[in-house]
Every structure is written in structure tokens, then in C-alpha cells.
Design a protein around this motif. Structure first.
Motif, short mmCIF file in Angstrom:
data_model
loop_
_atom_site.label_atom_id
_atom_site.label_comp_id
_atom_site.label_asym_id
_atom_site.label_seq_id
_atom_site.Cartn_x
_atom_site.Cartn_y
_atom_site.Cartn_z
N LEU A 1 -6.64 1.70 1.26
CA LEU A 1 -6.95 2.56 2.41
C LEU A 1 -8.46 2.66 2.66
O LEU A 1 -8.89 3.27 3.64
N ASN B 1 -0.39 4.35 1.67
CA ASN B 1 -0.34 4.37 3.13
C ASN B 1 1.04 4.86 3.59
O ASN B 1 1.16 5.57 4.58
N CYS C 1 0.86 -1.19 0.00
CA CYS C 1 0.00 0.00 0.00
C CYS C 1 0.89 1.23 0.00
O CYS C 1 1.11 1.86 1.04
#
Ligand SMILES: *[C@@H]1O[C@H](CO)[C@@H](O)[C@H](O)[C@H]1NC(C)=O
Ligand SMILES: *[C@@H]1O[C@H](CO)[C@@H](O)[C@H](O)[C@H]1NC(C)=O
Ligand SMILES: *[C@@H]1O[C@H](CO)[C@@H](O)[C@H](O)[C@H]1NC(C)=O
Ligand SMILES: *[C@@H]1O[C@H](CO)[C@@H](O)[C@H](O)[C@H]1NC(C)=O
Ligand SMILES: *[C@@H]1O[C@H](CO)[C@@H](O)[C@H](O)[C@H]1NC(C)=O
Length: 248
Positions: free
Chosen positions: A140, A100, A97
Motif C-alpha cells: 500500500l 488492501n 495485498c
């Protein structure tokens, strides 16, 4: 005299290689596992035999044959590759991710900054989905909330809350996979003052060792030369004695 030349060369070569060893120790590459990137100065694997003082921020960890780096603001990231020429370290988020990481990674107290040109984006956390062209960041978002990266100059829609505005390399795009996107950082090697002092003392240690070593070499050679002269004188004396005996 042949042996002396040989000995001298031997001394010189021995010395040179030991000096090279000292200077090359920093650039001796190590690895985590078989496929990991080469690790050498300024990076160092934490806990391994250290040839020089580790530099803050440049400590890497070996975890299950993976090379990782720890950022207090985010956690561990996997090190995919390091290019020492271009000062580019390519990282991967173990949770896949990248956004993130962009949202949370704070590089201000580290020697790193992003390798790319940055632009301010605002992360929005929305209770409802936004219409196209907005695309939520899947890793997310969940069914109850939808996270978007939008131009920081855009007004925040009513159903959303601005999470944070951060300078990041890319807004989220479904066409850029996280692995393609990658996390590339570059580093500044501004060694603190005391590291400079260490550097200098280490330099003087090296030169001191060279001086000690060469004086030892010279001493050994002088002793050998003396022994040789003595043997020569002794044999000449013997020869002269024999001659005298023959003449008498
Ligand atoms: C790490 O690599 C070594 C050698 O390739 C292998 O024997 C070992 O099982 C690996 N460990 C893990 C945790 O993958
Ligand atoms: C990053 O860390 C520095 C120092 O701890 C702090 O001053 C700064 O506000 C942080 N930035 C963000 C975006 O949190
Ligand atoms: C992002 O916004 C901050 C605060 O307005 C500003 O100081 C910074 O220069 C901006 N960064 C970029 C890359 O535009
Ligand atoms: C968005 O909001 C939800 C609930 O309001 C929260 O659980 C989630 O952590 C938030 N996400 C971000 C990235 O702030
Ligand atoms: C440390 O020494 C190297 C060469 O020995 C030099 O290139 C480097 O600039 C020095 N660093 C500092 C901080 O003095």
C-alpha cells in the motif's frame, strides 16, 4: 408371482433413486478447472446449468480455470478452498495485498464475515516513515507515502492522516506473508423469506412427483395382474374344455 415382486422392487428402487437425485442435486459438486475447490450448495457457479435458485452472495465465477468471487466493495478474489463443515472460505487477493482487502472490503451487505476474531485498527497514510516498531505495509506504500496499520486507540502522528478505522483480523506484520495470512471468511445461511417459500413449493413438488410415480407403478402392476389373471382363467377354461372333451 416372482415377476411381480421383481417389478415392485424395481419400481421402488427406481423411485428412491429419482428422489435421491432431486435431493442430492444441491450437493453435486462441480469445479472450475481441475484443481479448484468443490463447489456445491450454497455456492453455485454463475452461468452454469443451475439446479436451484442461486443465493445472493454465493455466486462464484470461473475465470481462466480459477474460481473467483466478486465483492462489489473490492472486486474479484480468488477462492483457494471451501470447507463446508466449518463454513470457511479461504480467499486470496490476486494482487497479493491482503491489507488492501481488509481496508476496502465491506461485508455488511453480504452473507460473510471474517472467520477470525477482529480488532479495530487504523490505517495511517504518512508522508514520512514512522520509526520502529512501526512497519509500513509494502503493497500500500510508495516512495511518496507510507501506509501503516496501528492500534485504533493510538493518537495520529503529525505527518500522517487516518485513512480509516476498520475491524480486521491482523495488523500488518512482515512475519506473516499474505498467503499465510490468508483471507478466511465464514458465512451465514439465512435464506430470505421467499427462498423459504421456494423451498416449500419444491418440497411439495417432490412429494407430488412421488405420489404420481407410485400411483403409476400401482396402476401398471394392477394391469399386469389383470392380464395374468385373464391368461390363467383362459388356460383353466381351455383345460376344463379339454377335460370335458375327454370325458365325453
Ligand atoms: C483450463 O484447463 C483445461 C484443462 O485442464 C486446459 O485445457 C485449458 O487450457 C485451461 N485454460 C486456461 C485458460 O488455463
Ligand atoms: C459498508 O456498507 C454499508 C452499506 O452499504 C455502509 O452503511 C457502511 O458505512 C459501510 N462501511 C464502511 C466501513 O464503509
Ligand atoms: C470497533 O469500533 C467500533 C466503533 O467504535 C465499535 O462499534 C466496534 O465494536 C469495534 N469493533 C471491535 C472488534 O472492537
Ligand atoms: C496515501 O496518500 C497518497 C497521496 O497522498 C495517495 O496517493 C494514496 O492513495 C493514499 N493511500 C491510501 C491507502 O489511502
Ligand atoms: C429447506 O429445506 C431443507 C430440507 O428440505 C431444510 O433443511 C431447510 O431448513 C429449508 N430451508 C428453509 C429456508 O425453509
Amino acid at each position: 408371482m416372482g415377476e411381480f415382486i421383481f417389478l415392485f422392487l424395481f419400481c421402488v428402487l427406481g423411485f428412491q433413486s429419482s428422489v435421491l437425485k432431486v435431493t442430492q442435486a444441491r450437493f453435486q459438486a462441480t469445479k472450475c478447472g481441475d484443481a479448484g475447490p468443490d463447489i456445491h450448495y450454497p455456492y453455485q457457479i454463475k452461468g452454469r446449468h443451475q439446479q436451484y435458485e442461486s443465493l445472493p452472495g454465493f455466486e462464484l465465477l470461473c475465470k481462466d480455470n480459477l474460481t473467483t468471487i466478486h465483492f462489489p466493495s473490492y472486486g474479484d478474489l480468488e477462492v483457494k478452498s471451501i470447507s463446508y463443515d466449518t463454513k470457511n472460505i479461504h480467499l486470496r487477493d490476486p494482487k497479493n495485498c491482503a491489507h488492501n482487502v481488509f481496508l476496502n472490503l465491506n461485508l455488511s451487505l453480504t452473507p460473510f464475515h471474517y472467520f477470525y476474531v477482529l480488532k479495530n485498527y487504523t490505517y495511517l497514510n504518512c508522508s514520512t516513515t514512522l520509526p520502529p516498531p512501526f512497519v509500513e505495509v509494502p503493497c500500500l506504500s510508495a516512495s511518496s507515502h507510507h501506509v501503516y496499520t496501528v492500534d485504533s486507540t493510538l493518537p495520529v502522528p503529525g505527518s500522517c492522516q487516518g485513512v480509516r478505522t476498520v475491524p480486521i483480523p491482523f495488523a500488518y506484520s512482515p512475519y506473516l506473508s499474505d498467503s499465510m495470512l490468508g483471507l478466511r471468511l465464514t458465512w451465514d445461511l439465512r435464506e430470505p423469506e421467499d427462498n423459504g417459500a421456494i423451498n416449500r413449493t419444491r418440497g411439495s413438488h417432490t412429494s407430488r412427483n412421488i405420489v404420481i410415480g407410485s400411483s403409476m407403478c400401482v396402476f401398471v402392476m394392477a394391469v399386469l395382474l389383470l392380464i395374468r389373471i385373464k391368461i390363467r382363467v383362459a388356460t383353466r377354461n381351455n383345460y376344463q374344455k379339454q377335460e370335458q372333451l375327454l370325458q365325453s
